[in-house]
Design a protein around this motif. Structure first.
Motif, PDB file in Angstrom:
ATOM      1  N   THR A 138      -5.447   4.139  -3.335  1.00  0.00           N
ATOM      2  CA  THR A 138      -4.657   2.991  -2.892  1.00  0.00           C
ATOM      3  C   THR A 138      -5.553   1.963  -2.205  1.00  0.00           C
ATOM      4  O   THR A 138      -5.430   0.757  -2.432  1.00  0.00           O
ATOM      5  CB  THR A 138      -3.534   3.440  -1.938  1.00  0.00           C
TER       6      THR A 138
ATOM      7  N   MET B 108       0.984   9.352  -5.975  1.00  0.00           N
ATOM      8  CA  MET B 108       1.338  10.748  -5.688  1.00  0.00           C
ATOM      9  C   MET B 108       2.348  11.263  -6.711  1.00  0.00           C
ATOM     10  O   MET B 108       2.258  12.400  -7.164  1.00  0.00           O
ATOM     11  CB  MET B 108       1.881  10.872  -4.262  1.00  0.00           C
ATOM     12  N   LYS B 109       3.265  10.399  -7.086  1.00  0.00           N
ATOM     13  CA  LYS B 109       4.235  10.754  -8.123  1.00  0.00           C
ATOM     14  C   LYS B 109       3.527  11.034  -9.448  1.00  0.00           C
ATOM     15  O   LYS B 109       3.982  11.835 -10.261  1.00  0.00           O
ATOM     16  CB  LYS B 109       5.210   9.585  -8.300  1.00  0.00           C
TER      17      LYS B 109
ATOM     18  N   GLU C  47      -4.434   8.233  -1.138  1.00  0.00           N
ATOM     19  CA  GLU C  47      -4.853   7.344  -0.054  1.00  0.00           C
ATOM     20  C   GLU C  47      -6.112   6.565  -0.454  1.00  0.00           C
ATOM     21  O   GLU C  47      -6.183   5.344  -0.344  1.00  0.00           O
ATOM     22  CB  GLU C  47      -5.121   8.179   1.207  1.00  0.00           C
TER      23      GLU C  47
ATOM     24  N   ALA D 157       0.816  -1.218   0.000  1.00  0.00           N
ATOM     25  CA  ALA D 157       0.000   0.000   0.000  1.00  0.00           C
ATOM     26  C   ALA D 157       0.856   1.277   0.000  1.00  0.00           C
ATOM     27  O   ALA D 157       0.597   2.190  -0.792  1.00  0.00           O
ATOM     28  CB  ALA D 157      -0.988  -0.025   1.173  1.00  0.00           C
ATOM     29  N   PRO D 158       1.899   1.367   0.855  1.00  0.00           N
ATOM     30  CA  PRO D 158       2.719   2.592   0.819  1.00  0.00           C
ATOM     31  C   PRO D 158       3.415   2.805  -0.522  1.00  0.00           C
ATOM     32  O   PRO D 158       3.666   3.939  -0.933  1.00  0.00           O
ATOM     33  CB  PRO D 158       3.754   2.353   1.931  1.00  0.00           C
ATOM     34  N   ARG D 159       3.734   1.724  -1.208  1.00  0.00           N
ATOM     35  CA  ARG D 159       4.378   1.837  -2.529  1.00  0.00           C
ATOM     36  C   ARG D 159       3.382   2.337  -3.576  1.00  0.00           C
ATOM     37  O   ARG D 159       3.693   3.175  -4.415  1.00  0.00           O
ATOM     38  CB  ARG D 159       4.963   0.484  -2.940  1.00  0.00           C
ATOM     39  N   VAL D 160       2.174   1.773  -3.518  1.00  0.00           N
ATOM     40  CA  VAL D 160       1.136   2.209  -4.466  1.00  0.00           C
ATOM     41  C   VAL D 160       0.806   3.682  -4.227  1.00  0.00           C
ATOM     42  O   VAL D 160       0.678   4.465  -5.171  1.00  0.00           O
ATOM     43  CB  VAL D 160      -0.126   1.332  -4.321  1.00  0.00           C
ATOM     44  N   LYS D 161       0.714   4.055  -2.960  1.00  0.00           N
ATOM     45  CA  LYS D 161       0.378   5.444  -2.642  1.00  0.00           C
ATOM     46  C   LYS D 161       1.450   6.401  -3.176  1.00  0.00           C
ATOM     47  O   LYS D 161       1.138   7.442  -3.774  1.00  0.00           O
ATOM     48  CB  LYS D 161       0.208   5.612  -1.125  1.00  0.00           C
ATOM     49  N   ALA D 162       2.712   6.032  -2.978  1.00  0.00           N
ATOM     50  CA  ALA D 162       3.804   6.889  -3.475  1.00  0.00           C
ATOM     51  C   ALA D 162       3.769   6.990  -5.001  1.00  0.00           C
ATOM     52  O   ALA D 162       3.972   8.058  -5.569  1.00  0.00           O
ATOM     53  CB  ALA D 162       5.156   6.330  -3.010  1.00  0.00           C
TER      54      ALA D 162
END
Ligand SMILES: [Zn+2]
Lengths: 215, 218
Positions: B92, B79-80, B89, B71-76
């Motif tokens: 994701t 955002m990118k 958020e 999840a943190p990877r998908v969110k980043a």
């Protein structure tokens, strides 16, 4: 129609990368997805480019999720999946069938003169997708390109100055190519074409017709 | 067999005779000519078992572990791609929910879990950020005889891991160039400004980076 056909003209790496990365206009994605449905070799290449995206995802930065994100996601899961649209049976690959709303028999053709017919498919505006119907032996008016034009043959075959394109083949034309595609004798030719710029026709009559072509 | 960045396999285009018929799509798994000799290796850290547990047992603990990692990877990534933090958020969470619902469609002989999640996240980006439909190739139908083989799964998962390792091992500047080229952000003047390198040097570095990757895949 029942003879074995071999795809000779494939998608470029640039298009396959753009499709994997999600940076192409929708009309181009449609041509790529339709070709991938017909071509093992490009499908494998597309999967390899997906894998590069996966490797970026795995090794790139992270952004921390909000507190309670997991619980919220589980609640979201509890609501069930969004209903998938049932697919109508079609004689074209499913990505194209979804845009036609059926098969080739459901296409709303419009005549654009000299026996050639077309149907514009609804996509985002940055590029245009359309089906072209070229009667056997007929020519699509000579035209140059300001941008990129992809032409995927669905049925029959056409020739232009560069090569012969048969079912499954895709021609990638850029600004330099000034060509007159001619459908081969024997079978009407149906193509899926996408362009990211208006075509400019080189002869007077087709230029007159351009507003009707909606391109 | 994985053909990363290598299209040389196509030059001998006689590999496939595609029966065209009535515009029917092709069928998968017709390329098992040279099944490799597979060493008995346990798949580690591939997350494949996690997805199986989600599919077979609706295993929430397996999901929680996948979630914590991806999840943190998908969110980043979102955002990118231009999403605000709150939109990223929300998207994701939808991506991870899709993973749960579509777990039965995951084919470990065709993609790593990271790759599969990337494709879901990419499609979400197109849908939510670019407001476009995403045409996908026709689904390959799995007959009972077309069930992916263990050897195919192992090879695919190992090669994906090697690709990730190769990516990690690249000098950060080269890695950045590949990423920019991949995501279509490679404006030459911009890169030149960023790195202070002339165009020719950038291109040759890109080629070097790509060939290094290719090397690792062999
Ligand atoms: Zn192809």
């Amino acid at each position: 129609m029942n003879n074995m056909t071999q795809i000779k003209h494939h998608l470029t790496d640039q298009l396959l990368i753009g499709y994997a990365a999600g940076t192409l206009p929708e009309a181009f994605n449609l041509v790529v997805a339709t070709h991938l449905s017909m071509c093992d070799s490009c499908r494998a290449a597309a999967q390899a480019y997906d894998a590069i995206g996966g490797a970026f995802l795995e090794t790139d930065a992270q952004a921390s999720m909000d507190e309670g994100a997991l619980e919220e996601t589980l609640a979201l899961i509890g609501k069930g999946p969004s209903a998938a649209k049932p697919m109508a049976a079609s004689d074209v690959p499913s990505p194209l069938g979804a845009y036609i709303g059926g098969g080739l028999g459901d296409v709303k053709w419009r005549s654009v003169g000299m026996g050639v017919r077309q149907a514009v498919l609804s996509t985002s505006k940055s590029a245009t997708a359309r089906l072209l119907y070229i009667p056997a032996g007929a020519a699509v008016p000579d035209h140059g390109h300001r941008g990129t034009e992809l032409t995927l043959v669905l049925q029959g075959a056409f020739r232009d100055a560069t090569a012969r394109f048969a079912a499954g083949d895709v021609e990638v034309a850029n600004e330099d190519l000034n060509h007159t595609p001619v459908a081969e004798i024997g079978e009407d030719c149906i193509c899926l074409a996408a362009t990211d710029a208006p075509l400019r026709f080189n002869s007077w009559i087709p230029r007159m017709a351009q507003p009707f072509l909606r391109i | 067999m994985f053909g990363i960045l290598d299209r040389s396999h196509e030059t001998g285009a006689s590999e496939y005779q595609v029966p065209y018929g009535a515009l029917k799509p092709i069928r998968p798994h017709c390329q098992k000519a040279n099944t490799p000799t597979v060493k008995k290796t346990v798949l580690q850290n591939t997350w494949v078992e996690h997805l199986k547990r989600i599919q077979a047992d609706q295993d929430q603990r397996a999901f929680a572990e996948l979630f914590a990692h991806f999840a943190p990877r998908v969110k980043a990534f979102l955002m990118k791609s231009g999403a605000s933090p709150s939109m990223a958020e929300e998207c994701t969470q939808e991506v991870m929910a899709t993973l749960w619902h579509k777990a039965h469609l995951f084919d470990p002989s065709r993609a790593s879990v990271a790759t599969w999640i990337f494709t879901i996240a990419r499609n979400k980006k197109i849908d939510a950020l670019r407001k476009q439909r995403r045409p996908e190739p026709e689904n390959l139908e799995w007959g009972p005889e077309a069930e992916p083989e263990a050897a195919d799964i192992l090879v695919l998962q190992q090669e994906s891991q090697q690709l990730t390792e190769a990516m990690t091992a690249l000098p950060s500047q080269q890695r950045e160039l590949i990423e920019k080229a991949y995501f279509g952000d490679l404006s030459h003047s911009e890169i030149a400004a960023e790195t202070g390198l002339p165009l020719g040097t950038i291109k040759s570095r890109l080629r070097l980076a790509l060939s290094k990757l290719r090397q690792t895949m062999k």
